[in-house]
Design an enzyme around this catalytic site. Structure first.
Site, PDB file in Angstrom:
ATOM      1  N   TYR A 143      56.456 -28.086 -19.991  1.00 21.45           N
ATOM      2  CA  TYR A 143      57.074 -29.084 -18.359  1.00 21.45           C
ATOM      3  C   TYR A 143      57.949 -30.200 -18.190  1.00 21.45           C
ATOM      4  CZ  TYR A 143      56.998 -30.713 -13.644  1.00 21.45           C
ATOM      5  OH  TYR A 143      57.363 -30.983 -12.134  1.00 21.45           O
ATOM      6  N   ASP A 246      60.830 -35.297 -24.678  1.00 20.04           N
ATOM      7  CA  ASP A 246      60.692 -35.484 -23.622  1.00 20.04           C
ATOM      8  C   ASP A 246      59.135 -36.683 -23.462  1.00 20.04           C
ATOM      9  OD1 ASP A 246      59.089 -35.852 -21.374  1.00 20.04           O
ATOM     10  OD2 ASP A 246      60.206 -33.829 -20.592  1.00 20.04           O
ATOM     11  N   LYS A 274      56.424 -42.039 -16.089  1.00 23.70           N
ATOM     12  CA  LYS A 274      54.731 -42.314 -16.090  1.00 23.70           C
ATOM     13  C   LYS A 274      54.650 -43.913 -16.685  1.00 23.70           C
ATOM     14  CE  LYS A 274      53.606 -37.303 -15.733  1.00 23.70           C
ATOM     15  NZ  LYS A 274      52.855 -37.342 -14.559  1.00 23.70           N
TER      16      LYS A 274
HETATM   17  C1  LIG Z   1      56.099 -33.911 -19.756  1.00 23.81           C
HETATM   18  C2  LIG Z   1      57.168 -34.216 -18.902  1.00 23.81           C
HETATM   19  N1  LIG Z   1      58.382 -34.504 -18.494  1.00 23.81           N
HETATM   20  C3  LIG Z   1      58.602 -34.672 -17.427  1.00 23.81           C
HETATM   21  C4  LIG Z   1      57.722 -34.626 -15.563  1.00 23.81           C
HETATM   22  C5  LIG Z   1      58.410 -35.242 -14.656  1.00 23.81           C
HETATM   23  O1  LIG Z   1      58.349 -36.472 -14.449  1.00 23.81           O
HETATM   24  P1  LIG Z   1      58.243 -36.694 -12.615  1.00 23.81           P
HETATM   25  O2  LIG Z   1      56.734 -35.638 -12.149  1.00 23.81           O
HETATM   26  O3  LIG Z   1      58.007 -37.911 -12.573  1.00 23.81           O
HETATM   27  O4  LIG Z   1      59.546 -35.759 -12.611  1.00 23.81           O
HETATM   28  C6  LIG Z   1      56.325 -34.419 -16.108  1.00 23.81           C
HETATM   29  C7  LIG Z   1      55.473 -34.604 -15.121  1.00 23.81           C
HETATM   30  O5  LIG Z   1      54.673 -34.590 -15.548  1.00 23.81           O
HETATM   31  C8  LIG Z   1      56.219 -34.759 -17.509  1.00 23.81           C
HETATM   32  O6  LIG Z   1      54.262 -34.279 -17.965  1.00 23.81           O
END
Ligand SMILES: Cc1ncc(COP(=O)(O)O)c(C=O)c1O
Length: 433
Positions: A143, A246, A274
Site C-alpha cells: 500500500y 516506502d 507515521k
Molecule cells: C507503506 C505505506 N505507505 C503509504 C501510506 C499512506 O500514508 P498516509 O495514510 O499517511 O497517507 C501508508 C498508510 O498506511 C502505508 O502503510
C-alpha cells in the site's frame, strides 16, 4: 463487552454529519463498532465510557513512543505558544532535516509534507521528471496511499480479479478512480526477482521508478527474501531506474535507521511518515541530491501546512528520544514485541486454535491459518479473515485494542506487564472465538 453506550450514541450522531461516520475508511472495520476515545497515556487508550485498553493500533502506526510522551508534549506546548504556522521557514525544520539526513542512509536532502500518500505522490512525479520515463513498477499487496495512481493492487482478493502470477493485472481499489489511473503502473509479485528481471527485459526503458515497502507490512508481514532487495538495487542502478523504499511504516519503527539501515540496502529515494512525528501529521520524501535538486527547480511541490512548526517540534522531540544512547529503545520495543508474539502463539496452542504470528516485534501480523509461515501476499487469501475480525471484537471486550486486519504495533511504552495482561486477554478471546 463493557458498557460502550456513550460511544454508540456518538456513532449514531456521527453517521448523520460525518461521511460514513468516520474520517478514514479503514476505521469502519473495527468490531463491534468504531469507538470514541477521550485520551491516551503511554500504552493505554481510554474511551468516552471510561473503558481502558492496551493499545496496539498505535493510531495505525505512528505511536512508536506511545501516547503523550512527556518530552513530545512539552516540545509541542512550547511551540504552540510561539505561533501555529508561519507559511515560512523556521529553525526547527532545518534541525529536523539535518537529523533525518544523518539517520536515514538514503537521505541527502528531504522535503516535508503532511501524509504518506502525498509524499509518495511527490516521488512519482520527481522520478518521472528525473528519468524522462513514465512507468512505475509496484508490488501486489503493498500500500502506498489512497490517491488515484497509488491505489492499485494493494489488496486484490482473487485470481479472477488480479490474474495469474507472475504477471498480475493492475486492480483499482476504489470506485471513482480514473479508468486509466493504473495506465502507467506495472504490477509484480513481491520477492520474485526472476519475474522482475523478465519485466525489466521487456519494459525497462520505460520505467521511471520501482516502489516497494522494504518489509511488506500491509498485505501481511513478510520479510524480503535474501538477495531480493539487493537484486532490485543492482538492476535499478544498471537500468537507470530510481529505487524508492516506502518506509512510511518501517521508518523509525523497524529500526532507528529504517528498514534500509536494518537490511543494508540503500534506495535512491525514500518516504517516511507515521512514526517520524509520533502522531503529528508529518511525512517526508527525500534521497539522492541530484534527483532532489529538481524539487523547487522544475518539479512542483507545495502545501500550505508543509513544515509547520508544531509538527516539526513533535518530530524533533521524537527523533531525540529515539536516538538517545544510539537507539537503545529499539532493543526494548523488539524484546516486548517478540515476547508478545510468542505469548499469542502459546495461548493459541493451549486453546487448540491455529494461529500464526510473523514479524520483527515492533510490527507483526497474526492470522488464523494452518500455514507455518506466509511467504507471499496471496497466501493471505486462505487465512480466515472473518474469524480474525471476530477475534478482534472479542479482544476489545477484554481491554486490548488491535487492528482488524491482523497487524499489531508495539511501542516503547509497552511493558512486560502489558504483555502478560494481553496474553491473558488473548487466551480468553480465543476461547470465545
Ligand atoms: C507503506 C505505506 N505507505 C503509504 C501510506 C499512506 O500514508 P498516509 O495514510 O499517511 O497517507 C501508508 C498508510 O498506511 C502505508 O502503510
Amino acid at each position: 463487552m463493557p458498557d460502550i453506550s456513550r460511544s454508540q450514541a456518538l456513532w449514531e450522531r456521527a453517521r448523520k454529519h460525518l461521511a460514513g461516520g468516520v474520517s478514514s475508511n479503514i476505521r469502519l472495520q473495527e468490531q463491534p463498532a468504531p469507538l470514541y476515545f477521550s485520551h491516551g497515556q503511554g500504552s493505554r487508550l481510554f474511551d468516552v465510557d471510561g473503558n481502558e485498553y492496551i493499545d496496539y493500533v498505535a493510531a495505525y502506526g505512528p505511536l512508536i513512543l506511545g501516547h503523550s510522551h512527556p518530552e513530545l508534549v512539552a516540545a509541542v506546548q512550547r511551540q504552540v505558544e510561539l505561533g501555529q504556522t508561519y507559511g515560512g521557514q523556521h529553525a526547527i525544520e532545518v534541525e529536523v532535516a539535518e537529523k533525518l539526513c544523518k539517520l536515514v542512509p538514503a537521505m541527502d536532502v528531504v522535503r516535508f509534507c503532511g501524509s504518506g500518500s502525498e509524499a509518495n505522490h511527490a516521488l512519482f512525479r520527481l522520478a518521472r521528471a528525473f528519468t524522462g520515463r513514465t512507468k512505475i513498477i509496484r508490488f501486489e499487496g503493498h500500500y502506498h496511499g489512497w490517491l488515484d495512481d497509488q491505489l492499485v493492487s494493494d489488496h486484490p482478493t482473487s485470481v479472477e480479479e488480479a490474474g495469474a502470477l507472475p504477471f498480475p493485472r493492475p486492480v483499482l481499489g476504489s470506485k471513482g478512480q480514473l479508468p486509466h489511473a493504473a495506465g502507467e503502473t506495472l504490477v509484480l509479485p513481491w520477492n520474485d526477482l526472476v519475474a522482475f528481471q523478465q519485466l525489466i527485459a521487456r519494459e525497462g526503458a520505460t520505467v521511471a521508478a520501482v516502489i516497494t515497502e522494504p518489509i511488506m507490512c500491509n498485505g501481511g508481514f513478510i520479510l524480503p527474501k535474501p538477495g531480493f532487495l539487493e537484486g532490485l538495487r543492482e538492476i535499478c542502478t544498471r537500468e537507470g531506474i530510481l529505487l524508492i523504499f516506502d518506509e512510511v511504516i518501517t521508518g523509525f519503527r523497524a529500526d532507528l535507521h529504517g528498514a534500509q539501515g536494518l537490511l543494508g540496502v540503500t534506495p535512491d529515494l525514500t518516504t517516511l511518515g507515521k512514526a517520524v512525528a509520533n502522531g503529528f501529521p508529518l511525512s517526508v520524501f527525500g534521497g539522492r541530491r541530484d534527483a532532489m535538486e529538481l524539487v523547487g527547480n522544475g518539479v512542483m511541490h507545495g502545501g500550505t501546512y508543509n513544515g509547520n512548526p508544531i509538527t516539526l517540534a513533535a518530530a524533533n522531540a521524537t527523533l531525540d528520544v529515539l536516538s538517545r544512547n544510539d537507539g537503545a529503545v529499539y532493543a526494548h520495543i523488539r524484546a516486548v514485541g517478540l515476547n508478545l508474539m510468542q505469548g499469542i502463539s502459546e495461548a493459541a496452542r493451549e486453546a487448540g486454535q491455529a494461529v500464526l504470528t510473523q514479524g520483527i516485534g515492533p510490527v507483526f501480523f497474526a492470522w488464523f491459518t494452518d500455514r507455518q509461515s506466509l511467504s507471499s501476499f496471496r497466501d493471505n487469501w486462505d487465512c480466515d479473515e472473518d474469524k480474525y475480525a471476530a477475534f478482534q471484537g472479542k479482544l476489545i471486550g477484554h481491554g486490548v485494542r488491535t487492528i482488524p486486519s491482523g497487524r499489531w504495533y508495539v511501542s516503547a511504552a509497552h511493558t512486560d506487564e502489558d504483555v502478560q495482561q494481553t496474553v491473558a486477554a488473548v487466551a480468553r478471546a480465543l476461547r470465545e472465538t
